[in-house]
Design a protein around this motif. Structure first.
Motif, PDB file in Angstrom:
ATOM      1  N   PHE A   1       4.410   1.929 -42.124  1.00 38.22           N
ATOM      2  CA  PHE A   1       3.362   2.475 -41.263  1.00 38.22           C
ATOM      3  C   PHE A   1       2.867   1.286 -40.441  1.00 38.22           C
ATOM      4  N   THR A   2       3.037   1.334 -39.113  1.00 33.79           N
ATOM      5  CA  THR A   2       2.755   0.174 -38.262  1.00 33.79           C
ATOM      6  C   THR A   2       1.646   0.485 -37.270  1.00 33.79           C
ATOM      7  N   VAL A   3       0.688  -0.438 -37.194  1.00 36.87           N
ATOM      8  CA  VAL A   3      -0.375  -0.364 -36.189  1.00 36.87           C
ATOM      9  C   VAL A   3      -0.145  -1.495 -35.199  1.00 36.87           C
ATOM     10  N   THR A   4      -0.084  -1.151 -33.912  1.00 36.18           N
ATOM     11  CA  THR A   4       0.129  -2.147 -32.866  1.00 36.18           C
ATOM     12  C   THR A   4      -1.190  -2.443 -32.179  1.00 36.18           C
ATOM     13  N   LEU A   5      -1.536  -3.743 -32.136  1.00 34.26           N
ATOM     14  CA  LEU A   5      -2.775  -4.196 -31.518  1.00 34.26           C
ATOM     15  C   LEU A   5      -2.460  -5.063 -30.307  1.00 34.26           C
ATOM     16  N   GLN A   6      -3.389  -5.102 -29.375  1.00 36.13           N
ATOM     17  CA  GLN A   6      -3.213  -5.929 -28.184  1.00 36.13           C
ATOM     18  C   GLN A   6      -4.486  -6.705 -27.890  1.00 36.13           C
ATOM     19  N   ASN A   7      -4.316  -7.988 -27.548  1.00 39.03           N
ATOM     20  CA  ASN A   7      -5.428  -8.786 -27.056  1.00 39.03           C
ATOM     21  C   ASN A   7      -5.684  -8.378 -25.613  1.00 39.03           C
ATOM     22  N   ARG A   8      -6.852  -7.883 -25.338  1.00 39.56           N
ATOM     23  CA  ARG A   8      -7.157  -7.328 -24.016  1.00 39.56           C
ATOM     24  C   ARG A   8      -7.209  -8.389 -22.934  1.00 39.56           C
ATOM     25  N   GLU A   9      -7.402  -9.660 -23.329  1.00 40.88           N
ATOM     26  CA  GLU A   9      -7.447 -10.736 -22.345  1.00 40.88           C
ATOM     27  C   GLU A   9      -6.075 -11.336 -22.098  1.00 40.88           C
ATOM     28  N   THR A  10      -5.421 -11.754 -23.186  1.00 42.41           N
ATOM     29  CA  THR A  10      -4.127 -12.431 -23.039  1.00 42.41           C
ATOM     30  C   THR A  10      -2.958 -11.461 -22.943  1.00 42.41           C
TER      31      THR A  10
END
Length: 588
Positions: free
Chosen positions: A274-283
């Protein structure tokens, strides 16, 4: 003939009553008057400049500035000889000598910082860095535990991660590989229980509940997704099956920035995730949190972080703080943890992916899930208690100090026992009387009966006073804060137990309070407290408590003073508070 009084004074003996003053004297008079006028003008101008600079500040700042006497001495660099041991560079201005604060900070263990208020800079000096918490009411074992609502156990550097298998912290305090430390697990549980009482109700967003909320999953041609009834859970669940390809999967695209505590009922077969993908909104950096069928606690590679949820292929509920899981993963292979601290405001969830074979239900994102995390800790204590000894063993070696025998793996701590009893007592109360929690708490009293020399936690001071040892060393160490925490655990159990079931806890508590009353002042060093009594048992220098332990002593006494009508506790706490601002005991 009458003439005006001479205001100069200087010319009185040089002038004649009948003659006009000589030209030279007139010129001298004029020059002095001009000089006086110039000096007065400069003074006026200086005042106007100072007023223009400071006039927009508060009156107290102007008064403070105008009342100062200015020392116009030219500063000079001089050497300061410190006790004949070494020399440092200092500054001399007039009769004053100034030492660098960086030296004072290290030499006297004091603290200071530059701060700016209303445009004026000032230096703030303090003798301690800790905070005293004054109780607002009598301590309630059903309520907040001390000031633990301020604790964030899971973000401590000595926490490897929060296990996705057990839902509790994994410690690296005395062993870098990681282990379950009962004291830390209990503090995790007590902090979340306290936060649940002091913070607003959690805000939740349901992502998938297989009933009312149907998420828009994207299914590849080689994958299968169905909403089906599960007999064991007696409810509908979302079942999935994908190919063995890592690129294949069932996806749910998101653009979520508010809540990062995820809760989900999940059942995964082997080689599933079960994978959750996160993103840095700045970089715009992408990070992947993989929850996998494995018994590993945590590992990472590049931007992929893996948390094992266990190898058993059964339904379980996991509650995860995604930001904590990410930070622990990014710092897993890097000792410089500060590089990987990403504020929550900079992160967003962009995808959830299911791979392999399994099922999920009740997938939510929320602002907090404190009560679930509290019960994770309570369940750990129920499941991991030794039924014979009643203890929760510490599985690593502990060397307290030279002169004490090392504690070998499997030792018990009165602080761990007391903290665990505090957790279980609250779980018994909050659950409406789940007997499993009360039974475990009562069983946890067993180590208090056994001498520390025989594997328990009870030491005896001067063959008279019973003491419950945080570290049951030989010879005894008599650590103060751990002892008081054990007393709080006993008091919690006495308070929540049904009538007639806590007589032993009450006996142990009363014996401990008698010891504390008679031994408390042994920890007073005149300007700070002692962490333990090794200066007595080993005959060496005192082990002075650093300020965070000193203030723990103070906070514990203030709390005990709300339980016991004991003037000694109040008076001692106030004296120890004075030490935090530089006060010292009187000398002869």
């Amino acid at each position: 003939m009458n003439r005006p009084a001479n205001t100069s004074g200087y010319f009185e003996s040089h002038t004649s009553e009948n003659k006009e003053p000589p030209l030279l004297l007139i010129m001298m008079r004029l020059n002095i008057k001009v000089a006086l006028i110039c000096l007065l003008s400069i003074s006026t101008l200086t005042i106007l400049v100072l007023y223009s600079v400071c006039g927009n500040t508060e009156n107290k700042n102007w008064n403070r500035l105008s009342s100062k006497s200015f020392d116009l001495s030219i500063p000079e660099e001089i050497d300061c000889d410190i006790n004949g041991e070494y020399v440092i560079a200092c500054r001399k201005e007039g009769d004053e000598v100034y030492l660098p604060f960086s030296f004072l900070h290290k030499y006297f263990e004091i603290y200071g910082k530059l701060a700016t208020y209303d445009g004026l800079e000032r230096f703030e000096w303090s003798h301690s860095y800790s905070r005293v918490y004054h109780p607002k009411s009598k301590y309630d074992p059903r309520g907040v535990f001390m000031y633990f609502e301020n604790y964030n156990v899971e973000v401590r550097d000595r926490v490897k991660c929060v296990s996705a298998i057990e839902g509790v912290p994994v410690s690296t305090q005395w062993e870098s590989q990681g282990y379950y430390y009962p004291t830390q697990i209990a503090q995790f549980g007590l902090s979340h229980y306290s936060k649940n009482l002091t913070e607003p109700e959690p805000r939740r967003k349901t992502i998938e509940d297989c009933d009312k909320e149907f998420a828009k999953w994207s299914v590849s041609p080689t994958a299968k997704l169905e909403n089906a009834y599960d007999k064991k859970l007696a409810t509908n669940v979302l079942k999935f099956k994908t190919s063995d390809s890592y690129l294949d999967g069932v996806h749910l695209k998101l653009d979520h920035v508010l809540y990062f505590v995820m809760s989900v009922d999940i059942m995964l077969s082997s080689n599933s995730s079960f994978t959750v993908t996160l993103q840095n909104r700045e970089t715009k950096n992408i990070y992947y949190l993989h929850y996998i069928t494995s018994d590993i606690w945590i590992t990472s590679q590049d931007n992929n972080v893996y948390h094992g949820i266990g190898s058993s292929q059964e339904w379980k509920k996991i509650t995860r703080d995604l930001i904590v899981d990410l930070q622990k993963g990014l710092s897993f292979l890097d000792k410089d943890k500060s590089k990987h601290k990403i504020p929550r405001s900079k992160i967003k969830i962009i995808d959830i992916t299911l791979r392999g074979t399994g099922a999920i239900d009740n997938l939510t994102l929320s602002s907090s899930e404190h009560i679930q995390q509290f019960y994770n800790a309570a369940e750990w204590f129920v499941q991991h208690q030794d039924p014979e000894t009643g203890g929760w063993a510490i599985p690593v070696k502990r060397k307290l100090a030279s002169g004490f025998h090392d504690l070998q793996p499997g030792w018990y701590s009165a602080m761990s026992q007391g903290h665990a009893i505090s957790v279980l007592s609250r779980a018994y109360h909050h659950s409406g009387g789940d007997i499993r929690y009360l039974t475990a708490a009562l069983r946890g009293l067993k180590p208090f009966r056994v001498p520390s020399t025989k594997g328990g936690v009870r030491a005896t001071f001067m063959n008279t006073y019973h003491w419950y040892e945080e570290y049951p060393t030989t010879p005894a160490s008599f650590v103060l804060n751990g002892f008081i925490y054990s007393l709080l655990g006993l008091y919690d159990l006495i308070s929540i137990s049904p009538p007639g079931q806590a007589e032993e806890a009450e006996l142990l508590y009363n014996q401990g309070m008698l010891s504390l009353r008679n031994m408390l002042t042994l920890f007073d060093m005149g300007s700070v407290t002692s962490y333990d009594l090794r200066h007595f048992t080993l005959g060496i220098a005192p082990n002075l408590a650093r300020w965070d332990y000193h203030v723990t002593h103070v906070n514990q006494l203030l709390l005990l003073a709300t339980i016991e009508n004991e003037q000694l506790f109040k008076a001692t706490a106030e004296r120890w508070i004075g030490y935090m601002s530089g006060k010292r005991a009187d000398h002869n």
